[in-house]
Design an enzyme around this catalytic site. Structure first.
Site, mmCIF file in Angstrom:
data_model
loop_
_atom_site.group_PDB
_atom_site.id
_atom_site.type_symbol
_atom_site.label_atom_id
_atom_site.label_comp_id
_atom_site.label_asym_id
_atom_site.label_seq_id
_atom_site.Cartn_x
_atom_site.Cartn_y
_atom_site.Cartn_z
ATOM 1 N N LYS A 23 -71.038 57.336 14.142
ATOM 2 C CA LYS A 23 -71.518 56.946 12.820
ATOM 3 C C LYS A 23 -70.337 56.939 11.854
ATOM 4 C CE LYS A 23 -74.865 57.957 9.209
ATOM 5 N NZ LYS A 23 -73.845 57.908 8.136
ATOM 6 N N THR A 24 -69.838 55.768 11.575
ATOM 7 C CA THR A 24 -68.681 55.609 10.703
ATOM 8 C C THR A 24 -69.050 55.940 9.264
ATOM 9 O OG1 THR A 24 -67.869 53.846 12.148
ATOM 10 C CG2 THR A 24 -66.899 53.990 9.963
#
Length: 422
Positions: free
Chosen positions: A68-69
């Site tokens: 999850k950037t």
């Protein structure tokens, strides 16, 4: 869980020129037309928080997993317009507020049916991704990491399953681009950002991702995303996109409302008491969105120290009414999440704070968190279940193929019998 960088690697702002409503409106119509929608709202899918029950979900259906950037969620719209020498590409970034930004110079992807034709380019394409600053030795580099594909060449992919959407994106977008760069030795173009495909893994590779991928990331990370392999793209909240965060990364986006400021009597004694805007307000109230433009107070206020208040004043920015990302600390106090420079993580990219349903879900995750150890311990069961799911899928495919062959054989035999009577 290892994270490549503390704080946030979100760019301070979206590159490009914010388009006024009269210019953006026709573009919104084009996006809606491509996606076969009857409204102009932001079409992006939104995840749900990972709960304990979802460990079982990962065993009932096959999921892709990626990191999850910690950046800015955007849609990338490849469009075109009439230019002086014919059609020319147009690149648009769409944020969650449904604002449209035109990026210059535009991105130019080759047309997949003839990638060697330099005068042709791809348009009618909508990609879902995250805009983030990657940290390199020479400095920060702006990257758009693509994790889903809504349309290519004006063909709507949203009804297709995720594996097909990603496969067609690879074939029609990234392979032609790599061909043009490598085979034709095209010099790299100067763009405001690079476009890269986000790497995806099977949900049973949690340990590998945590131990080998996350520590090497060039940008901030605050969890994992699990997306079902065999479901369509959903406009709005999708129960088949699961957002997992470690307990200390579970956050809620609230609207901040400042309380009253203390009153004081100016030295000259004229005009009566006036608010002292240098002093801390009586409270920092957190508001929860309940839909239809209505907000209600959260059960806890934001905890702000004197030093943090001095920092907030020094920003010389509007504070009251903004959306702020918050977490609960080990003492049970709600604090604001800090960016790399120590300032609050304002969520100006969002039209509203988190809905009460999301708030309740995150609170459940905080009270009964799914830990990294829980995911690691479930890895073997998930792999075993996915292996069985794939075997069942193969059986169904063989049965379908056998049924199809039987039908074709019956058709040929009937045709032969008819011809024999002729």
């Amino acid at each position: 869980m290892a994270s490549s960088h503390a704080g946030s690697s979100a760019p301070p702002q979206i590159p490009g020129q914010l388009l006024p409503p009269d210019v953006a409106e026709p573009l919104k119509g084009q996006v809606a037309h491509i996606l076969e929608r009857d409204n102009l709202r932001f079409p992006g899918a939104q995840p749900v928080s990972f709960a304990r029950k979802h460990i079982g979900e990962l065993q009932r259906a096959e999921y892709f997993m990626c990191e999850k950037t910690d950046g800015i969620r955007c849609l990338l719209f490849l469009h075109w317009r009439d230019g002086r020498d014919g059609p020319e590409p147009v690149t648009i970034l769409i944020d969650r507020k449904n604002n449209y930004y035109e990026v210059s110079p535009p991105l130019r992807f080759p047309y997949y049916q003839d990638p060697s034709a330099l005068h042709m380019f791809l348009y009618g394409t909508i990609l879902d991704g995250e805009l983030v600053n990657d940290l390199h030795p020479e400095g920060r580099r702006l990257i758009f990491y693509v994790f889903d594909c809504l349309a290519v060449d004006s063909q709507n992919y949203t009804a297709w399953t995720l594996d097909k959407r990603l496969a067609y994106m690879q074939e029609r977008l990234f392979k032609p681009w790599k061909y043009q760069q490598n085979k034709l030795k095209q010099p790299p173009q100067s763009h405001p950002f690079l476009v890269k495909e986000k790497e995806a893994f099977g949900a049973y590779h949690v340990g590998f991702l945590l131990d080998n991928i996350l520590p090497t990331l060039k940008h901030g990370n605050d969890g994992l995303i699990f997306t079902c392999k065999k479901t369509r793209y959903v406009f709005g909240t999708d129960k088949h996109i699961l957002k997992w965060k470690p307990p200390h990364e579970n956050t809620i986006d609230f609207k901040l409302r400042l309380g009253d400021f203390p009153l004081f009597d100016p030295e000259d004694g004229e005009g009566g008491l006036i608010p002292d805007y240098d002093a801390m307000p009586t409270r920092f109230q957190l508001l929860v969105y309940h839909g239809q433009h209505k907000y209600q107070p959260f059960e806890h206020d934001l905890s702000v120290t004197e030093a943090e208040w001095e920092m907030l004043k020094g920003l010389n920015e509007r504070i009251d009414g903004r959306i702020i990302e918050c977490f609960r600390d080990t003492d049970g106090k709600w604090r604001f999440k800090k960016d790399d420079d120590g300032t609050p993580r304002w969520r100006d990219d969002k039209p509203d704070a988190n809905h009460i349903s999301t708030v309740d879900s995150v609170l459940d995750s905080i009270e009964d968190p799914v830990t990294e150890a829980d995911l690691r311990n479930a890895e073997g069961k998930i792999k075993e279940a996915v292996t069985q799911l794939r075997k069942m899928d193969e059986v169904r495919k063989r049965e379908a193929q056998s049924h199809h062959e039987q039908q074709e054989h019956a058709k040929k035999r009937k045709f032969s019998e008819v011809n024999g009577h002729a």
